[in-house]
Scaffold this active site. Structure first.
Site, PDB file in Angstrom:
ATOM      1  N   GLU A   1       0.804  -1.216   0.000  1.00 33.06           N
ATOM      2  CA  GLU A   1       0.000   0.000   0.000  1.00 33.06           C
ATOM      3  C   GLU A   1       0.843   1.276   0.000  1.00 33.06           C
ATOM      4  O   GLU A   1       0.450   2.272  -0.601  1.00 33.06           O
ATOM      5  CB  GLU A   1      -0.961  -0.012   1.193  1.00 33.06           C
ATOM      6  CG  GLU A   1      -1.942  -1.190   1.188  1.00 33.06           C
ATOM      7  CD  GLU A   1      -2.940  -1.129   0.039  1.00 33.06           C
ATOM      8  OE1 GLU A   1      -2.967  -0.136  -0.700  1.00 33.06           O
ATOM      9  OE2 GLU A   1      -3.694  -2.109  -0.117  1.00 33.06           O
TER      10      GLU A   1
ATOM     11  N   GLU B   1      -4.975   4.931  -1.110  1.00 29.89           N
ATOM     12  CA  GLU B   1      -3.981   3.907  -0.769  1.00 29.89           C
ATOM     13  C   GLU B   1      -3.347   4.176   0.599  1.00 29.89           C
ATOM     14  O   GLU B   1      -2.975   3.230   1.308  1.00 29.89           O
ATOM     15  CB  GLU B   1      -2.899   3.805  -1.854  1.00 29.89           C
ATOM     16  CG  GLU B   1      -3.398   3.506  -3.268  1.00 29.89           C
ATOM     17  CD  GLU B   1      -4.001   2.120  -3.456  1.00 29.89           C
ATOM     18  OE1 GLU B   1      -4.205   1.406  -2.462  1.00 29.89           O
ATOM     19  OE2 GLU B   1      -4.264   1.764  -4.621  1.00 29.89           O
TER      20      GLU B   1
ATOM     21  N   GLU C   1      -1.975  -2.776  -9.625  1.00 25.40           N
ATOM     22  CA  GLU C   1      -3.228  -3.190  -8.993  1.00 25.40           C
ATOM     23  C   GLU C   1      -3.433  -4.700  -9.142  1.00 25.40           C
ATOM     24  O   GLU C   1      -3.906  -5.369  -8.230  1.00 25.40           O
ATOM     25  CB  GLU C   1      -4.413  -2.424  -9.597  1.00 25.40           C
ATOM     26  CG  GLU C   1      -4.396  -0.926  -9.340  1.00 25.40           C
ATOM     27  CD  GLU C   1      -4.616  -0.548  -7.880  1.00 25.40           C
ATOM     28  OE1 GLU C   1      -5.069  -1.392  -7.091  1.00 25.40           O
ATOM     29  OE2 GLU C   1      -4.332   0.604  -7.527  1.00 25.40           O
TER      30      GLU C   1
ATOM     31  N   HIS D   1      -9.749   0.124  -8.471  1.00 27.13           N
ATOM     32  CA  HIS D   1      -8.710   1.029  -8.976  1.00 27.13           C
ATOM     33  C   HIS D   1      -8.254   0.599 -10.369  1.00 27.13           C
ATOM     34  O   HIS D   1      -7.992   1.432 -11.233  1.00 27.13           O
ATOM     35  CB  HIS D   1      -7.507   1.035  -8.033  1.00 27.13           C
ATOM     36  CG  HIS D   1      -7.809   1.577  -6.675  1.00 27.13           C
ATOM     37  ND1 HIS D   1      -6.955   1.434  -5.602  1.00 27.13           N
ATOM     38  CD2 HIS D   1      -8.884   2.268  -6.212  1.00 27.13           C
ATOM     39  CE1 HIS D   1      -7.488   2.023  -4.548  1.00 27.13           C
ATOM     40  NE2 HIS D   1      -8.658   2.515  -4.881  1.00 27.13           N
TER      41      HIS D   1
ATOM     42  N   HIS E   1      -5.558   2.622   2.906  1.00 26.65           N
ATOM     43  CA  HIS E   1      -5.320   1.170   2.901  1.00 26.65           C
ATOM     44  C   HIS E   1      -4.088   0.833   3.739  1.00 26.65           C
ATOM     45  O   HIS E   1      -4.064  -0.173   4.446  1.00 26.65           O
ATOM     46  CB  HIS E   1      -5.095   0.660   1.476  1.00 26.65           C
ATOM     47  CG  HIS E   1      -6.289   0.746   0.593  1.00 26.65           C
ATOM     48  ND1 HIS E   1      -6.291   0.266  -0.693  1.00 26.65           N
ATOM     49  CD2 HIS E   1      -7.524   1.257   0.797  1.00 26.65           C
ATOM     50  CE1 HIS E   1      -7.479   0.482  -1.245  1.00 26.65           C
ATOM     51  NE2 HIS E   1      -8.238   1.086  -0.359  1.00 26.65           N
TER      52      HIS E   1
ATOM     53  N   GLU F   1      -8.688  -2.912  -5.007  1.00 24.52           N
ATOM     54  CA  GLU F   1      -7.641  -2.926  -6.043  1.00 24.52           C
ATOM     55  C   GLU F   1      -8.266  -3.148  -7.420  1.00 24.52           C
ATOM     56  O   GLU F   1      -7.809  -2.571  -8.411  1.00 24.52           O
ATOM     57  CB  GLU F   1      -6.569  -3.986  -5.754  1.00 24.52           C
ATOM     58  CG  GLU F   1      -5.978  -3.995  -4.345  1.00 24.52           C
ATOM     59  CD  GLU F   1      -5.416  -2.666  -3.841  1.00 24.52           C
ATOM     60  OE1 GLU F   1      -5.666  -1.606  -4.453  1.00 24.52           O
ATOM     61  OE2 GLU F   1      -4.746  -2.699  -2.802  1.00 24.52           O
TER      62      GLU F   1
HETATM   63 MN    MN Z   1      -5.165   0.157  -5.355  1.00 17.59          MN
HETATM   64 MN    MN Z   2      -4.706  -0.538  -1.920  1.00 16.06          MN
END
Ligand code: MN
Ligand code: MN
Length: 242
Positions: free
Chosen positions: A35, A65, A136, A169, A68, A166
């Site tokens: 991350e 992120e 990702e 994204h 995350h 992910e």
């Molecule tokens: Mn991501």
């Molecule tokens: Mn992430």
């Protein structure tokens, strides 16, 4: 400008701490596909991006992120905390136990320190977006493997959330790449050399235990010219062999 909000993006619960699993989790905290790497890659790409729309995308996801990072760090911390207490737990991650007192730091699962060498920042938006799609995909598969290595319901739940984001994204980066209106093979400004660009070199040849030559859309049709064993071309020409 950054701002921290005193709550996690996703609730983290751990039943029984598993220090050995905590060490695995560090891969997504301070590892190559983790991350921090994602947050830094997208945020720094965003700093470099002159296109306001894609800059906004990069900063949005780069900032998510960081959230995350907080979630995976909290999860890893809960699993690693007992390394400070017992010798057997400390053996799961001596570096975290002895240098960190059971607290996480920016190492990967093998104790290697996080490095900016993990980052792919090209200064070219279509290249950066492709890097991000690949990043990702890597993060997704690491999360999937982590999920497979724990029976703890709370850990699985948080990892499932992170894994899912992910893919979200990945979709956003793919759409941003498509919306540039560039062809799939259009990278940068300078076109490749015609002819050469369509030559597929059959550089792994022969038939044996390690396989045989096979054909597919990667080397036939669609303009491909299949060039047989270029390294042996002079020999084959001389002998008349094919
Ligand atoms: Mn991501
Ligand atoms: Mn992430």
């Amino acid at each position: 400008m950054y701002h921290h909000v005193k709550k996690l993006m996703y609730t983290v619960r751990v039943g029984t701490p598993d220090p050995r699993f905590g060490r695995m989790l560090l891969e997504q905290f301070g590892g190559a596909n983790g991350e921090l790497a994602a947050a830094m890659q997208y945020s720094i790409q965003g700093l470099n991006c002159d296109d306001p729309a894609r800059k906004d995308l990069l900063m949005d996801i780069g900032t998510e992120e960081l959230s995350h990072l907080e979630v995976i760090g909290t999860l890893a911390r809960l699993h690693l905390k007992p390394t400070n207490v017992t010798r057997s737990a400390a053996e799961a991650d001596p570096l975290i136990a002895i240098c960190g007192g059971g607290g996480v730091n920016l190492f990967n699962s093998q104790g290697n320190p996080w490095t900016a060498d993990y980052l792919k920042i090209s200064g070219q938006i279509e290249v950066d977006l492709r890097n991000n799609i690949a990043a990702e995909a890597r993060a997704k598969i690491v999360y999937e493997r982590l999920i497979d290595f724990t029976d703890d319901a709370g850990s699985k739940d948080a990892l499932q959330f992170l894994m899912t984001r992910e893919i979200t994204h990945m979709k956003a980066f793919m759409k941003a790449l498509d919306s540039l209106g560039k062809g799939a093979l259009e990278i940068g400004a300078r076109p490749p050399t015609p002819g050469v660009v369509d030559q597929y070199f059959n550089d792994s040849t022969g038939e044996g235990d390690a396989g045989k030559d096979l054909r597919g859309p990667w080397n036939q049709g669609d303009g491909w010219e299949f060039v047989e064993a270029p390294a042996f071309k002079d020999l084959m020409d001389a002998s008349g062999a094919r």
